[in-house]
Design a protein around this motif. Structure first.
Motif, PDB file in Angstrom:
ATOM      1  N   ALA A 236       0.833  -1.203   0.000  1.00 22.14           N
ATOM      2  CA  ALA A 236       0.000   0.000   0.000  1.00 22.14           C
ATOM      3  C   ALA A 236       0.869   1.254   0.000  1.00 22.14           C
ATOM      4  CB  ALA A 236      -0.932  -0.005   1.211  1.00 22.14           C
ATOM      5  N   ALA A 237       1.968   1.235   0.760  1.00 25.64           N
ATOM      6  CA  ALA A 237       2.904   2.370   0.758  1.00 25.64           C
ATOM      7  C   ALA A 237       3.506   2.552  -0.628  1.00 25.64           C
ATOM      8  CB  ALA A 237       4.008   2.135   1.794  1.00 25.64           C
ATOM      9  N   GLU A 238       3.833   1.452  -1.275  1.00 31.94           N
ATOM     10  CA  GLU A 238       4.375   1.502  -2.632  1.00 31.94           C
ATOM     11  C   GLU A 238       3.361   2.084  -3.612  1.00 31.94           C
ATOM     12  OE1 GLU A 238       4.874  -2.284  -4.999  1.00 31.94           O
ATOM     13  OE2 GLU A 238       6.976  -1.885  -4.543  1.00 31.94           O
ATOM     14  N   GLN A 239       2.110   1.650  -3.487  1.00 33.67           N
ATOM     15  CA  GLN A 239       1.059   2.140  -4.374  1.00 33.67           C
ATOM     16  C   GLN A 239       0.806   3.625  -4.161  1.00 33.67           C
ATOM     17  OE1 GLN A 239      -2.367  -0.471  -5.047  1.00 33.67           O
ATOM     18  NE2 GLN A 239      -3.729   1.269  -4.651  1.00 33.67           N
ATOM     19  N   CYS A 240       0.787   4.051  -2.898  1.00 30.84           N
ATOM     20  CA  CYS A 240       0.575   5.471  -2.597  1.00 30.84           C
ATOM     21  C   CYS A 240       1.723   6.326  -3.108  1.00 30.84           C
ATOM     22  CB  CYS A 240       0.393   5.665  -1.101  1.00 30.84           C
ATOM     23  SG  CYS A 240      -1.167   4.979  -0.450  1.00 30.84           S
ATOM     24  N   ALA A 241       2.942   5.797  -3.042  1.00 30.16           N
ATOM     25  CA  ALA A 241       4.092   6.546  -3.558  1.00 30.16           C
ATOM     26  C   ALA A 241       3.998   6.725  -5.064  1.00 30.16           C
ATOM     27  CB  ALA A 241       5.391   5.819  -3.193  1.00 30.16           C
ATOM     28  N   LYS A 242       3.390   5.754  -5.760  1.00 34.83           N
ATOM     29  CA  LYS A 242       3.272   5.839  -7.207  1.00 34.83           C
ATOM     30  C   LYS A 242       2.174   6.797  -7.643  1.00 34.83           C
ATOM     31  CE  LYS A 242       5.045   1.212  -8.255  1.00 34.83           C
ATOM     32  NZ  LYS A 242       4.692  -0.152  -8.764  1.00 34.83           N
ATOM     33  N   ASP A 243       0.991   6.699  -6.996  1.00 38.90           N
ATOM     34  CA  ASP A 243      -0.126   7.518  -7.473  1.00 38.90           C
ATOM     35  C   ASP A 243      -0.243   8.857  -6.754  1.00 38.90           C
ATOM     36  OD1 ASP A 243      -1.528   7.031  -5.024  1.00 38.90           O
ATOM     37  OD2 ASP A 243      -2.422   5.225  -5.852  1.00 38.90           O
ATOM     38  N   GLY A 244       0.457   9.022  -5.613  1.00 39.84           N
ATOM     39  CA  GLY A 244       0.492  10.307  -4.928  1.00 39.84           C
ATOM     40  C   GLY A 244      -0.791  10.701  -4.230  1.00 39.84           C
ATOM     41  N   ARG A 245      -1.726   9.770  -4.075  1.00 39.16           N
ATOM     42  CA  ARG A 245      -2.998  10.135  -3.436  1.00 39.16           C
ATOM     43  C   ARG A 245      -2.846  10.384  -1.938  1.00 39.16           C
ATOM     44  NH1 ARG A 245      -7.596   6.099  -4.160  1.00 39.16           N
ATOM     45  NH2 ARG A 245      -5.918   4.570  -4.086  1.00 39.16           N
ATOM     46  N   PHE A 246      -2.009   9.557  -1.283  1.00 38.19           N
ATOM     47  CA  PHE A 246      -1.822   9.671   0.160  1.00 38.19           C
ATOM     48  C   PHE A 246      -0.333   9.702   0.469  1.00 38.19           C
ATOM     49  CE2 PHE A 246      -5.760   7.194  -0.508  1.00 38.19           C
ATOM     50  CZ  PHE A 246      -6.662   8.136  -0.047  1.00 38.19           C
ATOM     51  N   THR A 247       0.008  10.307   1.618  1.00 36.52           N
ATOM     52  CA  THR A 247       1.413  10.484   1.994  1.00 36.52           C
ATOM     53  C   THR A 247       1.770   9.487   3.089  1.00 36.52           C
ATOM     54  OG1 THR A 247       1.175  12.838   1.496  1.00 36.52           O
ATOM     55  CG2 THR A 247       3.149  12.163   2.687  1.00 36.52           C
ATOM     56  N   VAL A 248       2.119   8.276   2.690  1.00 36.36           N
ATOM     57  CA  VAL A 248       2.564   7.268   3.655  1.00 36.36           C
ATOM     58  C   VAL A 248       4.026   7.543   3.972  1.00 36.36           C
ATOM     59  CG1 VAL A 248       2.946   4.820   4.091  1.00 36.36           C
ATOM     60  CG2 VAL A 248       0.916   5.559   2.815  1.00 36.36           C
ATOM     61  N   THR A 249       4.304   7.874   5.217  1.00 34.67           N
ATOM     62  CA  THR A 249       5.675   8.195   5.627  1.00 34.67           C
ATOM     63  C   THR A 249       6.325   7.083   6.433  1.00 34.67           C
ATOM     64  OG1 THR A 249       4.922   9.293   7.656  1.00 34.67           O
ATOM     65  CG2 THR A 249       5.127  10.657   5.664  1.00 34.67           C
ATOM     66  N   HIS A 250       5.513   6.230   7.073  1.00 35.08           N
ATOM     67  CA  HIS A 250       6.070   5.189   7.941  1.00 35.08           C
ATOM     68  C   HIS A 250       5.281   3.890   7.795  1.00 35.08           C
ATOM     69  CE1 HIS A 250       7.843   8.752   9.735  1.00 35.08           C
ATOM     70  NE2 HIS A 250       8.711   7.974  10.347  1.00 35.08           N
ATOM     71  N   VAL A 251       6.004   2.786   7.899  1.00 37.74           N
ATOM     72  CA  VAL A 251       5.403   1.457   7.928  1.00 37.74           C
ATOM     73  C   VAL A 251       6.038   0.690   9.083  1.00 37.74           C
ATOM     74  CG1 VAL A 251       5.139  -0.740   6.734  1.00 37.74           C
ATOM     75  CG2 VAL A 251       4.925   1.394   5.445  1.00 37.74           C
ATOM     76  N   VAL A 252       5.208   0.022   9.880  1.00 39.53           N
ATOM     77  CA  VAL A 252       5.690  -0.844  10.961  1.00 39.53           C
ATOM     78  C   VAL A 252       5.155  -2.242  10.695  1.00 39.53           C
ATOM     79  CG1 VAL A 252       5.675  -1.307  13.439  1.00 39.53           C
ATOM     80  CG2 VAL A 252       5.739   1.053  12.616  1.00 39.53           C
ATOM     81  N   THR A 253       6.033  -3.234  10.676  1.00 39.77           N
ATOM     82  CA  THR A 253       5.608  -4.612  10.447  1.00 39.77           C
ATOM     83  C   THR A 253       6.064  -5.493  11.608  1.00 39.77           C
ATOM     84  OG1 THR A 253       7.592  -5.375   9.261  1.00 39.77           O
ATOM     85  CG2 THR A 253       5.899  -4.235   7.969  1.00 39.77           C
ATOM     86  N   ALA A 254       5.300  -6.539  11.858  1.00 37.08           N
ATOM     87  CA  ALA A 254       5.629  -7.511  12.900  1.00 37.08           C
ATOM     88  C   ALA A 254       5.460  -8.905  12.308  1.00 37.08           C
ATOM     89  CB  ALA A 254       4.717  -7.329  14.112  1.00 37.08           C
ATOM     90  N   GLY A 255       6.557  -9.644  12.198  1.00 34.97           N
ATOM     91  CA  GLY A 255       6.485 -11.008  11.690  1.00 34.97           C
ATOM     92  C   GLY A 255       6.103 -11.094  10.232  1.00 34.97           C
ATOM     93  N   SER A 256       6.611 -10.188   9.397  1.00 36.23           N
ATOM     94  CA  SER A 256       6.242 -10.151   7.975  1.00 36.23           C
ATOM     95  C   SER A 256       7.463 -10.421   7.097  1.00 36.23           C
ATOM     96  CB  SER A 256       5.657  -8.782   7.611  1.00 36.23           C
ATOM     97  OG  SER A 256       4.539  -8.467   8.416  1.00 36.23           O
ATOM     98  N   PRO A 257       7.299 -11.229   6.034  1.00 30.98           N
ATOM     99  CA  PRO A 257       8.425 -11.516   5.119  1.00 30.98           C
ATOM    100  C   PRO A 257       8.575 -10.429   4.060  1.00 30.98           C
ATOM    101  CG  PRO A 257       6.521 -12.841   4.513  1.00 30.98           C
ATOM    102  CD  PRO A 257       6.118 -12.057   5.729  1.00 30.98           C
TER     103      PRO A 257
END
Length: 482
Positions: free
Chosen positions: A357-378
């Motif tokens: 989702a962060a990748e998609q938002c960076a491409k289309d510019g609709r939303f400004t995702v600045t941080h992602v936190v993951t737990a137990g994700s590959p």
């Protein structure tokens, strides 16, 4: 509950890749300084041939000799400019060589790992025709009897809980296994079949990466489409309290994860925070909590929910995902405005979805995702978009983060916290409340450079304790709409 220990921080501001960059920058500075000194040498040589200075030799031969000796010493003496420039150039070359050695060692290690995985996968595929013969041997019969025994599944669970590296090896070897298996089945028509298959599906039969292999398997499942419905407000304390750190973020995710069960398994939280800084400026930021896989839904004919095996395959493969679309649609329906900072927090598959989702938002510019936190994700194979800071928690005894077949990279905008929490059970080693929440609480107290710098970048989401914050949370159900 096992207390997490053995913390190791990879990447971020204190990571190896940053140090490589620093060494490279230092080498360039030294090289530039050496060039400046050489230009100064040329200027000093010009002094020796200056007509005015040469004319003074007639009037004051001794004085001219002293000036000439001083300039020559400044240029070529034991402490002169030429020797200083040579030393700077030598140090620059040494630093450049060190960076190249470190990078070559990293690439060699990755290359050897890839070769090992390829050999393992190919050997496993080549052994398939021998399985009927092996099954008839005494050892094969013993394995068959064990597999039918009541305790065999528990034994496998215990083995994987103790040795999660098996999952990483299996994932890394999967492209070679699939490719070799296809070659065995199709034989001489392999290349012709691969071309026709690629023209029809966009995928090669011969997988060369984990992304290729998961994309190929993903063709077994329909893509589906996201149907997003608002379910009202979440008034629980975890959802309406401004987070003070990573522990609070994971606690809120654990709250939503515990509720996302049965017919509610597709629900996510979208939290809005608003406060005024001491300088009078206002902050409006958003946090999205995305739980992980709840129902595998192996049968392609029945896919009511989107947090399933098909989404795991599509997100790892980097292909369009209905659940990713559902998350971005929920942001839109919740009223997130362009430019307002967004943090996505996900467990297991939720982390995969958050990254995509962060990748998609960076491409289309609709939303400004600045941080992602993951737990137990590959997520080790996923690229982090520019402007996004990632924090990943990974239990070394959790096999799920290993399913991409690659260790976490030391990227500057990606901080990975590795820790040990052994519960001797595959499920518990992956659990939010038993494993990742205690680790997140401990991360808040860790003063390593990468973590303190990451927390500093997340100031829009961690309001000061003495500042009143308006927090509201809405629940959005994302399920398959067709």
């Amino acid at each position: 509950m096992t207390q997490p220990h053995g913390f190791e921080v990879i990447g971020g501001a204190g990571g190896v890749e940053v140090r490589f960059d620093d060494l490279g920058q230092a080498a360039m500075v030294l090289q530039s300084a050496a060039g400046d000194l050489l230009r100064t040498v040329d200027a000093a040589r010009g002094v020796l041939s200056d007509p005015g200075l040469l004319a003074s030799a007639v009037l004051d031969p001794a004085g001219f000799a002293r000036v000439e000796a001083a300039v020559v010493a400044a240029i070529g003496g034991p402490h002169g400019l030429l020797l200083a420039a040579a030393r700077l150039e030598e140090r620059s070359v040494t630093l450049h060589a060190a960076v190249l050695r470190y990078e070559a060692a990293d690439q060699l290690g990755a290359g050897l790992r890839d070769v090992r995985h390829w050999v393992e996968g190919t050997a496993a595929a080549m052994a398939l025709p021998l399985l009927p013969v092996l099954a008839a041997t005494p050892a094969g019969l013993a394995v068959g009897l064990w597999a039918r025994s009541p305790g065999s599944s528990a034994d496998v669970d215990a083995l994987l809980a103790e040795h999660p590296g098996f999952a990483e090896e299996a994932a890394g070897a999967s492209p070679a296994f699939l490719s070799a298996g296809m070659a065995l089945v199709l034989g001489p028509v392999m290349m012709l079949s691969d071309g026709a298959f690629k023209a029809r599906t966009g995928h090669h039969l011969l997988s060369t990466s984990v992304e290729d292999a998961t994309g190929l398997l993903g063709l077994l499942y329909p893509a589906g489409s996201a149907r997003v419905v608002g379910r009202g407000s979440d008034t629980a304390a975890e959802a309406v309290t401004a987070p003070g750190g990573v522990g609070d973020l994971v606690a809120a995710l654990a709250h939503r994860d515990a509720l996302a069960q049965g017919d509610l398994q597709g629900e996510i939280d979208v939290r809005r925070m608003h406060w005024t800084r001491p300088d009078g400026t206002t902050v409006t930021s958003w946090i999205v909590d995305v739980p992980g896989t709840k129902s595998w839904q192996f049968d392609p004919r029945s896919r009511d929910h989107l947090n399933d095996l098909a989404t795991n395959l599509s997100t790892i493969a980097g292909e369009p995902s209905a659940r990713v679309d559902g998350v971005t649609r929920a942001l839109e329906m919740a009223g997130v405005r362009r430019g307002e900072p967004v943090m996505l927090v996900g467990h297991s598959q939720g982390g995969l979805v958050a990254m995509r989702a962060a990748e998609q938002c960076a491409k289309d510019g609709r939303f400004t995702v600045t941080h992602v936190v993951t737990a137990g994700s590959p997520i080790a194979r996923m690229d982090v978009p520019n402007g996004v800071q990632v924090l990943s928690l990974e239990n070394r005894y959790d096999l799920v983060p290993r399913l991409d077949g690659q260790p976490p990279p030391p990227d500057p905008n990606r901080v990975t916290v590795m820790f040990d929490a052994q519960s001797h059970d595959v499920g518990l080693n992956h659990a939010m409340d038993r494993t990742y929440l205690p680790a997140a609480r401990m991360v808040d107290d860790d003063a390593q450079t990468s973590l303190t710098e990451w927390r500093a970048t997340a100031g829009d989401f961690f309001a000061p304790a003495d500042v009143p914050v308006q927090v509201s949370a809405t629940v959005w159900d994302i399920r398959n709409g067709g």
